[in-house]
Write an enzyme that holds these catalytic residues in place. Structure first.
Site, mmCIF file in Angstrom:
data_model
loop_
_atom_site.group_PDB
_atom_site.id
_atom_site.type_symbol
_atom_site.label_atom_id
_atom_site.label_comp_id
_atom_site.label_asym_id
_atom_site.label_seq_id
_atom_site.Cartn_x
_atom_site.Cartn_y
_atom_site.Cartn_z
ATOM 1 N N LEU A 12 0.827 -1.196 0.000
ATOM 2 C CA LEU A 12 0.000 0.000 0.000
ATOM 3 C C LEU A 12 0.875 1.267 0.000
ATOM 4 O O LEU A 12 0.701 2.146 -0.845
ATOM 5 C CB LEU A 12 -0.913 -0.019 1.247
ATOM 6 N N THR A 13 1.847 1.324 0.915
ATOM 7 C CA THR A 13 2.622 2.560 1.118
ATOM 8 C C THR A 13 3.482 2.916 -0.095
ATOM 9 O O THR A 13 4.095 2.042 -0.716
ATOM 10 C CB THR A 13 3.515 2.399 2.358
ATOM 11 N N PRO B 92 6.156 6.369 -1.700
ATOM 12 C CA PRO B 92 6.970 7.476 -1.184
ATOM 13 C C PRO B 92 6.134 8.691 -0.767
ATOM 14 O O PRO B 92 6.414 9.313 0.250
ATOM 15 C CB PRO B 92 7.898 7.813 -2.357
ATOM 16 N N SER B 93 5.094 9.012 -1.512
ATOM 17 C CA SER B 93 4.311 10.201 -1.158
ATOM 18 C C SER B 93 2.986 9.842 -0.490
ATOM 19 O O SER B 93 2.121 10.691 -0.309
ATOM 20 C CB SER B 93 4.038 11.034 -2.412
ATOM 21 N N SER B 94 2.818 8.607 -0.132
ATOM 22 C CA SER B 94 1.536 8.193 0.443
ATOM 23 C C SER B 94 1.751 7.217 1.589
ATOM 24 O O SER B 94 2.006 6.027 1.372
ATOM 25 C CB SER B 94 0.678 7.552 -0.661
ATOM 26 N N TRP C 178 8.949 0.287 1.755
ATOM 27 C CA TRP C 178 8.885 -0.320 3.088
ATOM 28 C C TRP C 178 7.907 -1.489 3.140
ATOM 29 O O TRP C 178 7.079 -1.583 4.044
ATOM 30 C CB TRP C 178 8.493 0.736 4.141
ATOM 31 N N GLU D 185 0.900 -0.011 10.134
ATOM 32 C CA GLU D 185 -0.514 -0.432 10.126
ATOM 33 C C GLU D 185 -1.405 0.631 10.778
ATOM 34 O O GLU D 185 -2.306 0.328 11.557
ATOM 35 C CB GLU D 185 -0.677 -1.805 10.776
ATOM 36 N N GLY D 186 -1.131 1.885 10.438
ATOM 37 C CA GLY D 186 -1.870 3.006 11.006
ATOM 38 C C GLY D 186 -1.090 3.533 12.193
ATOM 39 O O GLY D 186 -0.970 2.842 13.203
ATOM 40 N N THR D 187 -0.532 4.754 12.075
ATOM 41 C CA THR D 187 0.205 5.285 13.222
ATOM 42 C C THR D 187 -0.781 5.450 14.380
ATOM 43 O O THR D 187 -1.985 5.655 14.174
ATOM 44 C CB THR D 187 0.838 6.672 12.920
HETATM 45 C C1 LIG Z 1 9.499 -1.584 9.044
HETATM 46 C C2 LIG Z 1 8.301 -1.124 8.277
HETATM 47 C C3 LIG Z 1 7.470 -2.062 7.683
HETATM 48 C C4 LIG Z 1 6.373 -1.649 6.926
HETATM 49 N N1 LIG Z 1 5.605 -2.583 6.287
HETATM 50 C C5 LIG Z 1 4.656 -2.175 5.398
HETATM 51 C C6 LIG Z 1 3.982 -3.121 4.568
HETATM 52 O O1 LIG Z 1 4.204 -4.321 4.658
HETATM 53 N N2 LIG Z 1 3.081 -2.636 3.669
HETATM 54 C C7 LIG Z 1 2.804 -1.310 3.549
HETATM 55 O O2 LIG Z 1 1.977 -0.950 2.719
HETATM 56 N N3 LIG Z 1 3.410 -0.380 4.337
HETATM 57 C C8 LIG Z 1 4.342 -0.793 5.245
HETATM 58 N N4 LIG Z 1 5.007 0.138 6.014
HETATM 59 C C9 LIG Z 1 4.645 1.543 5.922
HETATM 60 C C10 LIG Z 1 3.894 2.047 7.162
HETATM 61 O O3 LIG Z 1 2.596 1.515 7.194
HETATM 62 C C11 LIG Z 1 3.910 3.582 7.132
HETATM 63 O O4 LIG Z 1 5.225 3.962 7.506
HETATM 64 C C12 LIG Z 1 2.885 4.208 8.029
HETATM 65 O O5 LIG Z 1 1.609 4.007 7.500
HETATM 66 C C13 LIG Z 1 3.082 5.714 8.221
HETATM 67 O O6 LIG Z 1 3.293 6.352 7.010
HETATM 68 P P1 LIG Z 1 4.550 7.335 6.832
HETATM 69 O O7 LIG Z 1 5.726 6.608 7.365
HETATM 70 O O8 LIG Z 1 4.584 7.780 5.434
HETATM 71 O O9 LIG Z 1 4.263 8.519 7.807
HETATM 72 P P2 LIG Z 1 3.383 9.831 7.480
HETATM 73 O O10 LIG Z 1 2.039 9.442 7.032
HETATM 74 O O11 LIG Z 1 4.173 10.742 6.629
HETATM 75 O O12 LIG Z 1 3.241 10.446 8.934
HETATM 76 C C14 LIG Z 1 4.328 11.138 9.592
HETATM 77 C C15 LIG Z 1 3.800 11.623 10.931
HETATM 78 O O13 LIG Z 1 2.726 12.539 10.710
HETATM 79 C C16 LIG Z 1 1.561 12.103 11.403
HETATM 80 N N5 LIG Z 1 0.400 12.497 10.614
HETATM 81 C C17 LIG Z 1 0.152 12.221 9.326
HETATM 82 N N6 LIG Z 1 -1.022 12.732 8.950
HETATM 83 C C18 LIG Z 1 -1.544 13.346 10.037
HETATM 84 C C19 LIG Z 1 -2.750 14.057 10.305
HETATM 85 N N7 LIG Z 1 -3.699 14.220 9.393
HETATM 86 N N8 LIG Z 1 -2.948 14.539 11.528
HETATM 87 C C20 LIG Z 1 -2.026 14.377 12.503
HETATM 88 N N9 LIG Z 1 -0.884 13.712 12.317
HETATM 89 C C21 LIG Z 1 -0.636 13.202 11.102
HETATM 90 C C22 LIG Z 1 1.732 10.613 11.559
HETATM 91 O O14 LIG Z 1 0.969 10.105 12.639
HETATM 92 C C23 LIG Z 1 3.225 10.505 11.794
HETATM 93 O O15 LIG Z 1 3.498 10.767 13.138
HETATM 94 C C24 LIG Z 1 6.088 -0.271 6.805
HETATM 95 C C25 LIG Z 1 6.907 0.667 7.435
HETATM 96 C C26 LIG Z 1 8.001 0.264 8.144
HETATM 97 C C27 LIG Z 1 8.886 1.314 8.760
#
Ligand SMILES: Cc1cc2nc3c(=O)[nH]c(=O)nc-3n(C[C@H](O)[C@H](O)[C@H](O)COP(=O)(O)OP(=O)(O)OC[C@H]3O[C@@H](n4cnc5c(N)ncnc54)[C@H](O)[C@@H]3O)c2cc1C
Length: 633
Positions: A194-195, A197-199, A227, A440-442
């Site tokens: 799902l994830t 670079p910009s999403s 990731w 899986e959802g911060t």
């Molecule tokens: C080791 C690892 C394994 C992973 N495995 C997978 C996988 O198998 N499949 C997959 O699809 N993805 C995977 N991911 C991606 C992971 O799900 C994302 O990192 C996560 O969803 C957060 O996205 P981001 O890192 O882009 O952070 P961002 O979305 O950029 O968020 C950065 C910060 O801003 C906050 N934020 C964002 N929007 C808002 C808002 N509207 N209001 C307040 N705060 C906000 C967030 O809570 C966070 O603190 C993995 C990541 C890692 C590091």
């Protein structure tokens, strides 16, 4: 009485997230509202069975929480018991978490052994080659994995909890028969893509595209995902991409997310090197590229344009597993802390005799009890066929990941310098745990979800009240009930709610604490909705505090339920559980009281929020701290 049109507005806003809204809230975690929700008509609500949703409406909806559910029949219990022994032994005797961490991959012997144990297909139906476990049985086994090795846990979880869960939940018969047997045996590995670079949190903003061929037989998939757990190992990928979809109502063409099952063997699928990470090093994380991949039309998962729903359902369905695994982690860590506290002598005494160590150990045990109780409550609700568990599942993920972090951090403190050393393996667990609050959802986004989902339901009720006022004779029952409740609450007379009769009498004081906290919480929710109306979606300082209140309330009720069952059934640990439960309720209720009182009436709270905003803005403008060194240079 003031009616608020909050619910339709918030609901619309939440739904828009599925079609490219830039407001990134609903993201990782909930099906688009309206799909799985109850119909509401002219103020008459067909009410959710979710306790958490009820809290926001000032109700004690006890169906799903009391009595503490027991869902396994004799046969399922026996089968599970037969699995627990070998799986535990495997992790104790075969798997080496320190070696996996050092090698930054799971040892081949472990992978082979897990495949032979059936660990790659725990929830795949037995007729398709899996072990056929229900959610509760699955929770018990992932708890063992979480106790021993979170890196292995993510390898298994990325495969079955998210990688191919979509095929289990949404797959056609043909898709299931084609893919599940090899996935269940571990012959093929799955990943969830799902994830980008910009999403990240804003999952609806993905850019990968899948364009249908003129003949309609295939889609051409292009895009890159980052990731991705198992990204470098997987043969089968659940991939989310934008597809052009004709709007049935308007005939206009829109870009909507569609989910696909993509085989590496289709060609055009490549991946980057394993990412270097802070923790879960044994789990493979890689970029995955899709370059002109021809995906047959029959590999669409769910409906064309329904991919956002597919993604959210997959994530929702897996959250209880994370809580269960982390309950296992805490159990293992607590054993290490106790071992050290029992054997370490300082100042002529074993350190477990010191009050500071006792408080730490007690708090660790309470956090474990709450998380474990919640994981099995949610899994049982799901096994009972509940469709109203999204808020609870989100709470279990938030709570479990934060509790496990605290427990492990405190274990290191109890162990002193020894905790900082590699050899006892606790520092590895702390590193491994950090990601659980992010993926899986911060937890931040999930807090917004918990608060807003609760507000939607309450908003619908308030909006229903508005409608009822326009037609008082047709809605007399609703008005009498609701207006009476609200008047009593506003007059400080209490809502007449009580948990007596559903909780054990020895826990009645804690039950009263919950009811009082819930009444105050609901009054604040109502006041905030009336004040902010649709603008509540932008009140993140308030929403965060409502979410924290909701988390405290739900966790209190869960442990009240479990401890009540133990007392009623005369479990050997019942009195210990009563202490865990009462202690949790005393502090959680006090937190709710303090936070809600501040939200209700404290003018300083507004000042605080304004300050947070201004301080943060100044930091952003300055590119870091604004103040200079006290020395002046
Ligand atoms: C080791 C690892 C394994 C992973 N495995 C997978 C996988 O198998 N499949 C997959 O699809 N993805 C995977 N991911 C991606 C992971 O799900 C994302 O990192 C996560 O969803 C957060 O996205 P981001 O890192 O882009 O952070 P961002 O979305 O950029 O968020 C950065 C910060 O801003 C906050 N934020 C964002 N929007 C808002 C808002 N509207 N209001 C307040 N705060 C906000 C967030 O809570 C966070 O603190 C993995 C990541 C890692 C590091």
């Amino acid at each position: 009485m003031q009616a608020v049109r909050t619910a339709p507005v918030v609901g619309r806003q939440l739904r828009r997230l599925g079609v490219g809204s830039s407001w990134p809230r609903a993201l990782l975690g909930q099906p688009p509202l309206g799909l799985a929700r109850r119909p509401y008509a002219s103020g008459a609500t067909q009410e959710s069975k979710s306790f958490a949703a009820g809290m926001f409406r000032g109700q004690l909806t006890t169906d799903q929480v009391f009595p503490y559910p027991s869902v396994l029949n004799e046969e399922q219990t026996q089968f599970l018991k037969e699995l627990v022994g070998p799986v535990s032994r495997f992790f104790e005797e075969v798997n080496d978490p320190a070696k996996n961490d050092m090698m930054e991959k799971v040892e081949e012997t472990t992978l082979q052994g897990l495949k032979e144990l059936g660990a790659f297909g725990l929830q795949v139906p037995s007729e398709l080659g899996g072990v056929g476990l229900c959610n509760t049985q699955y929770a018990r086994l992932v708890e063992i994995v979480g106790t021993h090795d979170l890196g292995v846990g993510i390898t298994l979880g990325a495969h079955q909890s998210i990688g191919f869960k979509g095929i289990l939940l949404f797959g056609t018969k043909a898709q299931k028969e084609k893919y599940l047997p090899k996935l269940a045996s571990g012959e093929t590995i799955a990943a969830f893509c799902l994830t980008e670079p910009s999403s990240g949190s804003d999952a609806a903003s993905i850019r990968s595209s899948a364009v249908p061929s003129p003949c309609g037989k295939y889609y051409t998939l292009n895009g890159s995902k980052i990731w991705i757990s198992n990204g470098g190992l997987a043969d089968i990928f659940t991939v989310f991409a934008k597809t052009p979809v004709t709007d049935a109502a308007t005939g206009a063409m829109k870009e909507k997310i569609t989910a696909f099952v993509v085989e590496r063997s289709f060609g055009g699928v490549t991946h980057g090197p394993p990412e270097k990470k802070m923790g879960i090093k044994a789990s493979n994380t890689a970029e995955v590229y899709f370059d002109g991949v021809r995906v047959p039309a029959e590999n669409v998962l769910g409906e064309v344009g329904g991919g956002f729903k597919v993604a959210m359902h997959i994530l929702n369905n897996g959250r209880f597993g994370m809580a269960a695994a982390l309950a296992g982690t805490m159990k293992g860590i607590i054993a290490k802390a106790v071992d050290h506290a029992t054997n370490r002598t300082q100042f002529g005494d074993k350190i477990h005799n010191f009050g500071l160590i006792q408080e730490k150990l007690a708090r660790m045990a309470i956090l474990h009890y709450v998380t474990e109780s919640m994981a099995y409550m949610v899994s049982a609700n799901m096994d009972q066929g509940s469709t109203d568990f999204q808020i609870e599942a989100a709470i279990s993920k938030i709570f479990g990941s934060e509790a496990a972090w605290k427990v492990t951090d405190e274990c290191i403190q109890i162990m002193g310098g020894m905790g900082f050393m590699k050899e006892p393996g606790v520092e590895r667990v702390l590193r491994d745990l950090r990601i659980f609050r992010i993926f899986e959802g911060t937890n931040d986004i999930l807090r917004l979800f918990v608060a807003l989902q609760g507000c939607v339901d309450k908003g619908k009720e308030l909006s229903g009240l508005g409608n009822a006022l326009k037609n008082p004779f047709g809605n007399a029952g609703l008005l009498l009930g609701e207006a009476g409740k609200q008047l009593r609450r506003r007059a400080g007379l209490g809502s007449g709610l009580s948990l007596s009769g559903v909780i054990h009498r020895e826990l009645s004081r804690s039950g009263e604490l919950v009811v009082q906290a819930l009444e105050q919480f609901a009054a604040v929710v109502e006041a905030k909705l009336i004040k902010h109306k649709k603008g509540i979606v932008n009140e993140q300082f308030v929403l965060q505090r409502l979410a924290d209140g909701a988390i405290d309330l739900y966790t209190m009720v869960v442990v009240l339920s479990r401890a009540s069952r133990s007392l009623s059934e005369g479990h050997p640990t019942a009195q210990h559980e009563k202490m865990l439960c009462d202690s949790w309720c005393i502090e959680a209720a006090a937190r709710v009281r303090e936070t809600m009182t501040a939200l209700q009436s404290d003018p300083q709270q507004q000042e605080l929020f304004r300050n947070f905003k201004s301080i943060s803005t100044a930091l952003v403008e300055r590119g870091g701290v604004v103040t200079s060194n006290p020395l002046g240079f």
